[in-house]
Scaffold this active site. Structure first.
Site, short mmCIF file in Angstrom:
data_model
loop_
_atom_site.label_atom_id
_atom_site.label_comp_id
_atom_site.label_asym_id
_atom_site.label_seq_id
_atom_site.Cartn_x
_atom_site.Cartn_y
_atom_site.Cartn_z
N LYS A 1 -1.86 -1.32 -4.12
CA LYS A 1 -2.77 0.20 -3.05
C LYS A 1 -2.17 0.85 -4.14
O LYS A 1 -0.74 0.74 -3.50
CB LYS A 1 -3.86 -0.25 -2.22
CG LYS A 1 -5.11 0.80 -2.18
CD LYS A 1 -5.28 0.07 -1.07
CE LYS A 1 -5.73 1.57 -0.70
NZ LYS A 1 -6.70 1.96 0.84
N LYS B 1 0.93 -1.65 0.11
CA LYS B 1 -0.10 0.01 0.10
C LYS B 1 0.49 1.04 0.30
O LYS B 1 1.93 1.47 0.77
CB LYS B 1 -0.60 -0.25 0.96
CG LYS B 1 -2.00 1.71 1.58
CD LYS B 1 -2.92 1.34 2.56
CE LYS B 1 -3.56 2.98 2.60
NZ LYS B 1 -4.26 2.25 4.55
C1 PBG Z 1 -7.50 3.16 5.36
C2 PBG Z 1 -7.56 2.83 4.03
C3 PBG Z 1 -7.47 4.52 2.97
C4 PBG Z 1 -7.92 3.20 1.62
C5 PBG Z 1 -8.32 1.73 2.33
N1 PBG Z 1 -8.30 1.99 3.44
C6 PBG Z 1 -6.96 5.31 3.25
C7 PBG Z 1 -5.87 5.78 3.13
O1 PBG Z 1 -4.88 4.98 4.24
O2 PBG Z 1 -5.94 6.70 3.63
C8 PBG Z 1 -8.55 4.64 0.77
C9 PBG Z 1 -8.87 3.85 -0.82
C10 PBG Z 1 -9.22 4.79 -1.51
O3 PBG Z 1 -8.74 5.67 -1.39
O4 PBG Z 1 -10.53 4.55 -2.44
N2 PBG Z 1 -8.38 2.78 6.00
#
Ligand code: PBG
Length: 325
Positions: free
Chosen positions: A249, A196
């Site tokens: 991601k 991520k």
């Molecule tokens: C954290 C989380 C995020 C997303 C999914 N889980 C946000 C982040 O890390 O700021 C982002 C998903 C998206 O942008 O569609 N709980």
């Protein structure tokens, strides 16, 4: 003019020839629909995610039923708690009577065959908006792990099929696996947000989930967008700790990472087609600059072609409708 012996256009001549040689097939099978659950009674549209809303528990059940009708096999739930439930550590996240826990129970009751994935992170629940316990100005890894174990157990009790830790804490998968196994949730799977990245493409999500802008940034725990080899190491760690599915991601700016991980692991790979990717497509389509429906399908197809088995996407329902035509 010397023609090449092999002429690729021969196989592009008719639709039936193109179908014969098509390498990747986009189907509804790999689609996962994200939903935001709030405490209000009405659906509240999310301006930066056209077509998406914060839903009540009842609203989420209706959407789950729509997933079943369209053949979308899974949903992932995010909680949008009222401000007064937030605190420094995000303790409302592991409240058994919390929004996400309620929504999970209600969905499993109404549509038992739909897979319910619960996102395990604290940023929606902390007053500062960071993904864990902040000590001396930084998110403390091990203190956050203790709370992740509590969270995973609360999710296990809510009857979810899959827990998805998204906070990028070191050791989060192992901690959750151990907690689940000890408490009788050996069948609950883990979808690890392994790679991520600290991405600007989460912008609309932070509005959708009402996460506080807070202080600082997340580059101390999310990955540097410049790094590819590191994704391989992250996946190896998560596999070693017991992940069932690994995730990359965002998706579109990281298709190379998906392709690379496809070579490195035989576990199922998920890709998160994140909020900013969705918002860009919607904005361009609204202006008439791209063909919306074709852009949706081409986007999802490209993520599958890169090697992802499943895609978390706000387009899931509309893509299912397009595919069903
Ligand atoms: C954290 C989380 C995020 C997303 C999914 N889980 C946000 C982040 O890390 O700021 C982002 C998903 C998206 O942008 O569609 N709980």
């Amino acid at each position: 003019m010397q023609f090449p012996e092999y002429r690729p256009r021969r196989l592009r001549r008719t639709e039936s020839l193109r179908r014969l040689v098509r390498e990747t097939h986009l189907t509804v099978d790999g689609l996962i629909y994200p939903m935001f659950i709030h405490s209000g009674k009405e659906a509240r549209p999310i301006p930066s995610l056209p077509g998406q809303s914060q839903l009540s528990v009842e609203g989420a059940v209706k959407e789950a039923e729509e997933c079943m009708r369209l053949g979308v096999p899974a949903v992932i739930l995010f909680g949008v708690p009222p401000e007064e439930k937030k605190d420094a550590v995000g303790s409302y996240a592991w409240n058994d009577e919390g929004l996400v826990q309620h929504a999970c129970r209600a969905i499993k009751k109404a549509t038992p065959d739909l897979t319910v994935i619960l996102d395990a992170c604290f940023d929606e629940y902390t007053s500062h908006g960071h993904c864990g316990v902040v000590l001396e100005g930084d998110v403390d890894n091990d203190a956050t792990l203790e709370n992740l174990a509590r969270l995973a157990l609360s999710y296990g009790r809510a009857g979810c099929d899959v827990v998805a830790p998204s906070g990028m804490m070191d050791g989060q998968v192992g901690m959750i696996r151990e907690a689940l196994d000890e408490e009788g949730f050996a069948e609950t799977a883990i979808l690890a947000y392994s790679a991520k990245y600290a991405s600007c493409f989460y912008g609309p999500f932070r509005e959708a989930a009402g996460t506080a802008s807070g202080f600082g940034h997340r580059r101390g725990y999310q990955m540097d967008p410049a790094n590819g080899h590191e994704a391989v190491r992250e996946v190896a760690l998560d596999v070693g700790e017991g992940a069932d599915i690994v995730m990359v991601k965002p998706a579109l700016a990281y298709l190379d990472v998906i392709a690379r991980l496809r070579e490195e692991t035989d576990l199922p790979i998920a890709a998160y087609n994140v909020s900013g990717e969705y918002a860009m497509l919607k904005a361009a389509a609204e202006r008439g600059w791209i063909d919306h429906d074709r852009a949706v399908l081409e986007t999802l197809l490209s993520i599958r072609r890169a090697g992802a088995d499943m895609i978390l996407t706000y387009h899931a329902l509309e893509a299912a409708r397009l595919l069903g035509r």
